[in-house]
Design an enzyme around this catalytic site. Structure first.
Site, mmCIF file in Angstrom:
data_model
loop_
_atom_site.group_PDB
_atom_site.id
_atom_site.type_symbol
_atom_site.label_atom_id
_atom_site.label_comp_id
_atom_site.label_asym_id
_atom_site.label_seq_id
_atom_site.Cartn_x
_atom_site.Cartn_y
_atom_site.Cartn_z
ATOM 1 N N ASN A 86 0.804 -1.216 0.000
ATOM 2 C CA ASN A 86 0.000 0.000 0.000
ATOM 3 C C ASN A 86 0.844 1.277 0.000
ATOM 4 O O ASN A 86 0.384 2.312 -0.475
ATOM 5 C CB ASN A 86 -0.926 -0.004 1.215
ATOM 6 C CG ASN A 86 -1.609 1.324 1.431
ATOM 7 O OD1 ASN A 86 -2.554 1.677 0.730
ATOM 8 N ND2 ASN A 86 -1.120 2.103 2.402
ATOM 9 N N TYR A 151 2.995 9.631 -11.452
ATOM 10 C CA TYR A 151 2.131 8.773 -10.639
ATOM 11 C C TYR A 151 1.441 7.719 -11.504
ATOM 12 O O TYR A 151 1.406 6.534 -11.151
ATOM 13 C CB TYR A 151 1.097 9.635 -9.912
ATOM 14 C CG TYR A 151 0.201 8.863 -8.973
ATOM 15 C CD1 TYR A 151 0.661 8.454 -7.725
ATOM 16 C CD2 TYR A 151 -1.114 8.552 -9.333
ATOM 17 C CE1 TYR A 151 -0.156 7.750 -6.857
ATOM 18 C CE2 TYR A 151 -1.940 7.848 -8.473
ATOM 19 C CZ TYR A 151 -1.456 7.453 -7.241
ATOM 20 O OH TYR A 151 -2.274 6.743 -6.386
ATOM 21 N N LYS A 155 1.819 3.628 -11.242
ATOM 22 C CA LYS A 155 0.686 2.752 -10.966
ATOM 23 C C LYS A 155 0.426 1.789 -12.131
ATOM 24 O O LYS A 155 -0.060 0.674 -11.931
ATOM 25 C CB LYS A 155 -0.559 3.571 -10.646
ATOM 26 C CG LYS A 155 -0.462 4.308 -9.314
ATOM 27 C CD LYS A 155 -0.186 3.354 -8.152
ATOM 28 C CE LYS A 155 -0.187 4.051 -6.812
ATOM 29 N NZ LYS A 155 0.071 3.110 -5.684
ATOM 30 N N THR A 186 -8.943 10.820 2.425
ATOM 31 C CA THR A 186 -7.909 10.485 3.403
ATOM 32 C C THR A 186 -7.299 11.780 3.946
ATOM 33 O O THR A 186 -7.539 12.858 3.411
ATOM 34 C CB THR A 186 -6.791 9.654 2.752
ATOM 35 O OG1 THR A 186 -6.147 10.463 1.751
ATOM 36 C CG2 THR A 186 -7.351 8.382 2.117
#
Length: 254
Positions: A86, A151, A155, A186
């Site tokens: 994670n 990013y 991913k 979050t």
């Protein structure tokens, strides 16, 4: 259903956000949870929640980008049944606005960090007779997102690694799947808004929420529930799959 009694799980980046939600739900279902964070203090709230509610959790200071550091910690933990990759960092920028140092930093954490944990964990999964790997990918690996070049690249690699590992270890009773969330509410999101939009936080929060057709961001606990299912014996026929959890973002935004 979904019992993880007598299972040992490792969750990287389990100190907050999605990682904390996954760690706590795995512990609630009976798993012994080992949390890897850059600093032990970052895992304190997760440990307190798990151990304060009758669960069993441990934390380790670990830089997932450091190959030797990761190997030492997995050797210390020993045989495991579950790995949740994670830990990760975000970056905003296009191909021509992303500096080399930023690109390298994202790759080191989000790609090499996953590789390092896979490298160290697979022998420990093998020692346990098999198990489950969950890699956190992103909808950025499925569709083009503006200003997310590094990013998205990282991913996309995570999703590809998931398929490769699923193929290579299917004969050793090791399942590997990935989860691709859209925007999740979050502490990172709150910090992003505070830093970049201090004068209109509520307005920007609403705008970001409505980019999901369902009209809101995901809750970390919803991602945790999906991870729990994929880690459980009830999902024993599932490997080599990616699971978008995106409020319709990848299919209904047209």
């Amino acid at each position: 259903m979904f019992s993880l009694t007598n299972k040992k799980a490792v969750v990287t980046g389990g100190g907050s956000g999605i990682g904390k939600a996954i760690a706590t739900i795995l512990a609630r279902q009976g798993a012994e949870v080992h949390i890897l964070e850059l600093g032990i203090e970052q895992a304190e709230s997760t440990l307190a929640e798990i151990n304060g509610n009758g669960g069993k959790a441990f934390s380790y200071a670990c830089d997932v980008a450091d190959h030797q550091n990761v190997k030492e910690i997995f050797n210390q933990i020993g045989a495991i049944n579950i790995l949740v990759n994670n830990a990760g960092i975000a970056h905003i920028g296009k191909a021509d606005t992303t500096e080399e140092s930023d690109f390298d930093r994202v790759m080191n954490v989000n790609v090499k960090g996953v590789y390092n944990c896979l490298y160290a964990a697979i022998p420990q999964l093998r020692a346990a007779g098999g198990g489950v790997i969950i890699n956190m990918a992103s909808i950025a690996s499925l569709i083009g997102l503006p200003d997310r070049f590094a990013y998205s690249t990282a991913k996309g690699a995570v999703k590809a690694m998931t398929m490769s590992v699923a193929k290579d270890y299917i004969g050793e009773n090791i399942r590997c799947n990935s989860i691709s969330p859209a925007r999740v509410h979050t502490p990172f999101v709150d910090g992003f808004l505070q830093k970049n939009y201090p004068d209109n936080i509520d307005e920007m929060f609403e705008k970001l929420s409505k980019t999901q057709p369902i009209g809101r961001m995901a809750k970390p606990e919803e991602v945790g529930a999906l991870a729990l299912y994929l880690c459980s014996d009830e999902a024993s026929f599932i490997t080599g799959c990616d699971y978008p959890i995106d409020g319709g973002f990848t299919t209904l935004n047209n």
